[in-house]
Design a protein around this motif. Structure first.
Motif, PDB file in Angstrom:
ATOM      1  N   ARG A 113       0.844  -1.191   0.000  1.00 11.78           N
ATOM      2  CA  ARG A 113       0.000   0.000   0.000  1.00 11.78           C
ATOM      3  C   ARG A 113       0.878   1.241   0.000  1.00 11.78           C
ATOM      4  NH1 ARG A 113      -4.863  -0.776   4.370  1.00 11.78           N
ATOM      5  NH2 ARG A 113      -5.174  -3.033   4.127  1.00 11.78           N
ATOM      6  N   GLU A 114       0.342   2.296  -0.574  1.00  6.88           N
ATOM      7  CA  GLU A 114       0.997   3.600  -0.489  1.00  6.88           C
ATOM      8  C   GLU A 114       0.354   4.388   0.634  1.00  6.88           C
ATOM      9  OE1 GLU A 114       1.529   5.747  -4.121  1.00  6.88           O
ATOM     10  OE2 GLU A 114       1.049   3.982  -5.317  1.00  6.88           O
ATOM     11  N   ILE A 115       1.173   5.004   1.456  1.00  6.93           N
ATOM     12  CA  ILE A 115       0.626   5.914   2.460  1.00  6.93           C
ATOM     13  C   ILE A 115       1.266   7.291   2.292  1.00  6.93           C
ATOM     14  CG2 ILE A 115       0.098   4.130   4.160  1.00  6.93           C
ATOM     15  CD1 ILE A 115       2.661   5.013   5.674  1.00  6.93           C
ATOM     16  N   TRP A 116       0.532   8.300   2.685  1.00  6.45           N
ATOM     17  CA  TRP A 116       1.033   9.673   2.749  1.00  6.45           C
ATOM     18  C   TRP A 116       0.806  10.154   4.168  1.00  6.45           C
ATOM     19  CZ3 TRP A 116       3.397  12.334  -1.161  1.00  6.45           C
ATOM     20  CH2 TRP A 116       3.286  11.817  -2.458  1.00  6.45           C
ATOM     21  N   TYR A 169      -6.575  18.929  -6.922  1.00  5.89           N
ATOM     22  CA  TYR A 169      -5.816  17.724  -7.266  1.00  5.89           C
ATOM     23  C   TYR A 169      -4.568  17.534  -6.408  1.00  5.89           C
ATOM     24  CZ  TYR A 169      -2.760  20.777 -10.125  1.00  5.89           C
ATOM     25  OH  TYR A 169      -1.905  21.747 -10.555  1.00  5.89           O
ATOM     26  N   SER A 170      -4.438  18.342  -5.345  1.00  4.57           N
ATOM     27  CA  SER A 170      -3.278  18.156  -4.468  1.00  4.57           C
ATOM     28  C   SER A 170      -3.723  17.556  -3.141  1.00  4.57           C
ATOM     29  CB  SER A 170      -2.553  19.487  -4.252  1.00  4.57           C
ATOM     30  OG  SER A 170      -3.441  20.442  -3.723  1.00  4.57           O
ATOM     31  N   GLN A 201      -4.608  17.127   0.544  1.00  2.13           N
ATOM     32  CA  GLN A 201      -5.145  18.063   1.530  1.00  2.13           C
ATOM     33  C   GLN A 201      -5.323  17.331   2.850  1.00  2.13           C
ATOM     34  OE1 GLN A 201      -5.610  21.273   0.727  1.00  2.13           O
ATOM     35  NE2 GLN A 201      -5.041  20.882  -1.412  1.00  2.13           N
ATOM     36  N   ASN A 202      -5.529  18.114   3.887  1.00  6.11           N
ATOM     37  CA  ASN A 202      -5.719  17.516   5.203  1.00  6.11           C
ATOM     38  C   ASN A 202      -7.169  17.053   5.375  1.00  6.11           C
ATOM     39  OD1 ASN A 202      -5.171  16.627   7.739  1.00  6.11           O
ATOM     40  ND2 ASN A 202      -5.229  18.660   8.692  1.00  6.11           N
ATOM     41  N   VAL A 203      -7.524  16.024   4.628  1.00  7.93           N
ATOM     42  CA  VAL A 203      -8.864  15.423   4.678  1.00  7.93           C
ATOM     43  C   VAL A 203      -8.666  13.916   4.878  1.00  7.93           C
ATOM     44  CG1 VAL A 203      -9.866  17.172   3.147  1.00  7.93           C
ATOM     45  CG2 VAL A 203      -8.944  15.057   2.167  1.00  7.93           C
ATOM     46  N   PRO A 204      -9.729  13.199   5.241  1.00  7.24           N
ATOM     47  CA  PRO A 204      -9.562  11.739   5.368  1.00  7.24           C
ATOM     48  C   PRO A 204      -9.027  11.144   4.066  1.00  7.24           C
ATOM     49  CG  PRO A 204     -11.636  12.422   6.337  1.00  7.24           C
ATOM     50  CD  PRO A 204     -11.080  13.643   5.647  1.00  7.24           C
ATOM     51  N   GLN A 205      -8.063  10.255   4.214  1.00  7.85           N
ATOM     52  CA  GLN A 205      -7.364   9.733   3.039  1.00  7.85           C
ATOM     53  C   GLN A 205      -7.776   8.314   2.698  1.00  7.85           C
ATOM     54  OE1 GLN A 205      -3.256  10.045   4.281  1.00  7.85           O
ATOM     55  NE2 GLN A 205      -3.009  11.839   2.985  1.00  7.85           N
ATOM     56  N   GLY A 206      -7.926   8.074   1.416  1.00 14.21           N
ATOM     57  CA  GLY A 206      -7.968   6.700   0.940  1.00 14.21           C
ATOM     58  C   GLY A 206      -6.554   6.164   0.817  1.00 14.21           C
ATOM     59  N   GLN A 207      -6.449   4.937   0.346  1.00 16.42           N
ATOM     60  CA  GLN A 207      -5.117   4.353   0.123  1.00 16.42           C
ATOM     61  C   GLN A 207      -5.079   3.705  -1.247  1.00 16.42           C
ATOM     62  OE1 GLN A 207      -4.261   1.562   3.249  1.00 16.42           O
ATOM     63  NE2 GLN A 207      -3.412   3.125   4.609  1.00 16.42           N
ATOM     64  N   VAL A 208      -3.919   3.783  -1.865  1.00 14.05           N
ATOM     65  CA  VAL A 208      -3.705   3.073  -3.122  1.00 14.05           C
ATOM     66  C   VAL A 208      -2.982   1.773  -2.812  1.00 14.05           C
ATOM     67  CG1 VAL A 208      -2.527   3.126  -5.346  1.00 14.05           C
ATOM     68  CG2 VAL A 208      -3.636   5.192  -4.458  1.00 14.05           C
ATOM     69  N   ARG A 209      -3.511   0.683  -3.337  1.00 16.67           N
ATOM     70  CA  ARG A 209      -2.863  -0.610  -3.143  1.00 16.67           C
ATOM     71  C   ARG A 209      -2.422  -1.174  -4.482  1.00 16.67           C
ATOM     72  NH1 ARG A 209      -6.462  -4.189   1.061  1.00 16.67           N
ATOM     73  NH2 ARG A 209      -7.220  -2.492   2.394  1.00 16.67           N
ATOM     74  N   GLU A 210      -1.372  -1.953  -4.431  1.00 14.18           N
ATOM     75  CA  GLU A 210      -0.940  -2.694  -5.611  1.00 14.18           C
ATOM     76  C   GLU A 210      -1.488  -4.107  -5.523  1.00 14.18           C
ATOM     77  OE1 GLU A 210       3.161  -2.440  -6.679  1.00 14.18           O
ATOM     78  OE2 GLU A 210       3.483  -0.755  -5.326  1.00 14.18           O
ATOM     79  N   GLN A 223       0.405  10.631 -12.642  1.00 16.33           N
ATOM     80  CA  GLN A 223       0.172  11.862 -13.388  1.00 16.33           C
ATOM     81  C   GLN A 223      -1.133  12.520 -12.946  1.00 16.33           C
ATOM     82  OE1 GLN A 223       1.528   9.035 -14.837  1.00 16.33           O
ATOM     83  NE2 GLN A 223       2.079   9.413 -16.978  1.00 16.33           N
ATOM     84  N   GLY A 224      -2.162  11.707 -12.710  1.00 14.05           N
ATOM     85  CA  GLY A 224      -3.513  12.239 -12.559  1.00 14.05           C
ATOM     86  C   GLY A 224      -3.931  12.570 -11.145  1.00 14.05           C
ATOM     87  N   HIS A 225      -3.181  12.100 -10.142  1.00 16.75           N
ATOM     88  CA  HIS A 225      -3.533  12.358  -8.734  1.00 16.75           C
ATOM     89  C   HIS A 225      -4.976  11.949  -8.450  1.00 16.75           C
ATOM     90  CE1 HIS A 225      -0.167  15.586  -8.029  1.00 16.75           C
ATOM     91  NE2 HIS A 225       0.276  14.505  -8.631  1.00 16.75           N
ATOM     92  N   ALA A 226      -5.428  10.873  -9.078  1.00 14.86           N
ATOM     93  CA  ALA A 226      -6.821  10.442  -8.902  1.00 14.86           C
ATOM     94  C   ALA A 226      -7.139  10.193  -7.431  1.00 14.86           C
ATOM     95  CB  ALA A 226      -7.081   9.172  -9.725  1.00 14.86           C
ATOM     96  N   ASN A 227      -6.158   9.705  -6.681  1.00 13.45           N
ATOM     97  CA  ASN A 227      -6.405   9.441  -5.258  1.00 13.45           C
ATOM     98  C   ASN A 227      -6.668  10.734  -4.488  1.00 13.45           C
ATOM     99  OD1 ASN A 227      -3.698   9.953  -5.970  1.00 13.45           O
ATOM    100  ND2 ASN A 227      -2.875   8.934  -4.156  1.00 13.45           N
ATOM    101  N   PHE A 228      -5.873  11.771  -4.746  1.00 11.57           N
ATOM    102  CA  PHE A 228      -6.085  13.036  -4.029  1.00 11.57           C
ATOM    103  C   PHE A 228      -7.413  13.668  -4.470  1.00 11.57           C
ATOM    104  CE2 PHE A 228      -1.185  13.402  -4.203  1.00 11.57           C
ATOM    105  CZ  PHE A 228      -1.068  12.529  -3.139  1.00 11.57           C
ATOM    106  N   ILE A 229      -7.703  13.594  -5.763  1.00  9.14           N
ATOM    107  CA  ILE A 229      -8.958  14.162  -6.274  1.00  9.14           C
ATOM    108  C   ILE A 229     -10.147  13.468  -5.612  1.00  9.14           C
ATOM    109  CG2 ILE A 229     -10.414  14.397  -8.334  1.00  9.14           C
ATOM    110  CD1 ILE A 229      -7.804  14.761  -9.960  1.00  9.14           C
TER     111      ILE A 229
END
Lengths: 336, 336
Positions: free
Chosen positions: A138-141, B127-128, B130-139, B188-194
């Motif tokens: 997983r990626e974390i920030w 698209y940057s 922010q200090n909001v609840p975060q999802g996670q990207v998994r591989e 490139q797209g910052h889909a997770n932050f968006i």
């Protein structure tokens, strides 16, 4: 034909199969790239298109630079002597500019995205993906008050983490070497596949692995201007010590609490390890020996133990690293 | 000095701060790289070291190639006209060799790892991070019986996925464009932050996003030899159709079942969407229109609807895509 742009890009990935003899495209190539290619003896054929260049060299970081030979079709080519199995960094030097190979995937090493070619180890399966239960990366920030920035890390979670929701796991903090980054242990090192295989074979306890970005600068600190300061100068050493200290605070004050509050960890020192390669080993020694309250396992792979702490002088076991080496028997009891 | 190798690499990241005036290092640079740098009007300064080169050009894919100017210190430099805000692909052409900039992070585009510079959009935060609840990207890695290979995909899971363990989520399959790969929507797209920002603002339902690798070849199929076959030739079209069909089977027969058995999805067609950019839009139309039993949301961004299915002829609504367009009212009812 409609949509020519899309079609051209698709076409690039399809075209063109070529005679390869005993040489096969490397596993580290991008989709569709026929070069680099490797034979069973570990020889590597590489090529790069540079019709107007006057000199092109291949720079395998594991060996001397080799002159490439210009062909009539504008490609420069070379076949290397057999290389040892493993992953080899390389670049091209095209008319004095050191650049990466666009046929290769990009791996972060040497402070830049560079090329690698994998020479397979015959019969070896321990570091490749196998049909065993899989963990996930997983990626974390995390928002670091130490650096004043959002910092990116990778986290390996063992198989069944999502389903065995009562289980808590020990944590290994695993650091990359200088010039590499938080992706190195996964991209170059296949740490996830190795762990999956070790766990499946009963050779390793399921654990969480946290791989952090090993560079850090304190919030508000301006980048040092080392122009004209020679290598090894006091200013340079201080800069490196500043970075190491900022990273130490980031790990101990921000990253560890973030990981322990985000994942199902066993959060006592008896279940927290740190290890690292080269610079990561140096960071491991500095962080763990200064924080034996947090860590009980310590691993350095080619780790530069005392470089930043000691400089050129010898270790003083009574005072260095908070004096943890003053009583070897006590230290041995504290650390697994 | 001990450990000179490590120290040199560390030093490279520290050295050397330089006068930058109104220009600031781009957010897309690697650690410590002062160039490329961008000013508030969107002008970009770029440089590359190539003391022995005779001609160096900057190739921004969004504009014409620009000649760079050789300096006495061996660097070639340029300041571009103002560029529009956003992420710009670029390469260098050094004595005819097209290469990436080692100062830039590497992004997969154009079928290779290439360079990008971000020109910030003034005041924009959508698209940057922010200090909001975060999802996670998994591989994830899944074993595809269609391609006979392990395939890599990225999966975005919304905030609180780990803690709200009774909640199931709709799924969006989101595909990259030709020449890009499964990492594009995140890197490139910052889909997770968006998504994090949209969800935090109440502008989007929490969802899972699956980003697959859009290239595929059936198990046992040899790469086509298109040597001498012109662009647009029947052989080339067949190759592209083969790849699209293999990807369609991979998504519908392997990836979707894998995702539905691995994550807490809502697995009916009313909660499954597919969208894509360019080639990804083409794949979206082919896959969703052939499988309306699986999908009820369809999105194409610059998507090439009929290219592979139709070639140069017009759409026949009665027969193409299983005749889904034969009854527009019925189609409109089926799709959101």
């Amino acid at each position: 034909m409609k949509n020519v742009g899309i079609a051209i890009l698709l076409f690039a990935g399809l075209c063109c199969a070529q005679e390869s003899g005993a040489f096969q495209p490397a596993s580290t190539n991008v989709w569709g790239a026929e070069y680099p290619r490797v034979d069973s003896s570990g020889r590597v054929q590489i090529r790069v298109k540079a019709p107007d260049a006057t000199k092109v060299r291949l720079n395998f970081w594991s060996g001397p630079k080799l002159d490439m030979e210009k062909q009539t079709d504008g490609f420069w080519t070379i076949t290397t002597p057999p290389l040892v199995p493993g992953l080899h960094y390389y670049t091209f030097i095209i008319d004095s500019a050191e650049v990466s190979d666009t046929n290769s995937q990009a791996f972060f090493g040497g402070g830049k995205y560079t090329s690698m070619v994998e020479v397979p180890e015959s019969g070896s399966t321990y570091y490749s993906i196998q049909n065993v239960p899989q963990g996930q990366v997983r990626e974390i920030w995390y928002d670091s008050k130490v650096t004043g920035t959002w910092r990116h890390a990778l986290v390996y979670l063992p198989p069944n983490y999502d389903t065995q929701i009562k289980v808590r796991y020990p944590v290994l903090y695993l650091q990359h070497g200088a010039g590499e980054d938080e992706t190195g242990w996964i991209r170059q090192g296949h740490a996830n596949f190795i762990l999956d295989n070790l766990i499946a074979g009963g050779n390793c306890k399921p654990m969480i692995i946290v791989m952090a970005y090993g560079y850090a600068r304190r919030a508000g600190q301006v980048p040092p201007d080392l122009t004209g300061k020679p290598f090894g100068s006091p200013e340079m050493m201080r800069s490196m010590q500043d970075m190491a200290a900022a990273f130490e605070d980031d790990v101990t004050q921000v990253l560890i609490p973030y990981v322990d509050s985000t994942f199902r960890t066993l959060s006592d020192r008896d279940h927290r390890a740190m290890a690292g390669l080269s610079m990561g080993g140096m960071q491991t020694f500095q962080i763990t020996l200064n924080h034996l309250d947090l860590f009980s396992y310590i691993g350095g792979f080619s780790g530069a133990g005392g470089m930043l702490v000691l400089g050129d002088r010898k270790l003083d076991p009574k005072t260095d690293y908070n004096g943890v080496f003053a009583d070897p028997a006590a230290f041995a009891k504290k650390v697994h």
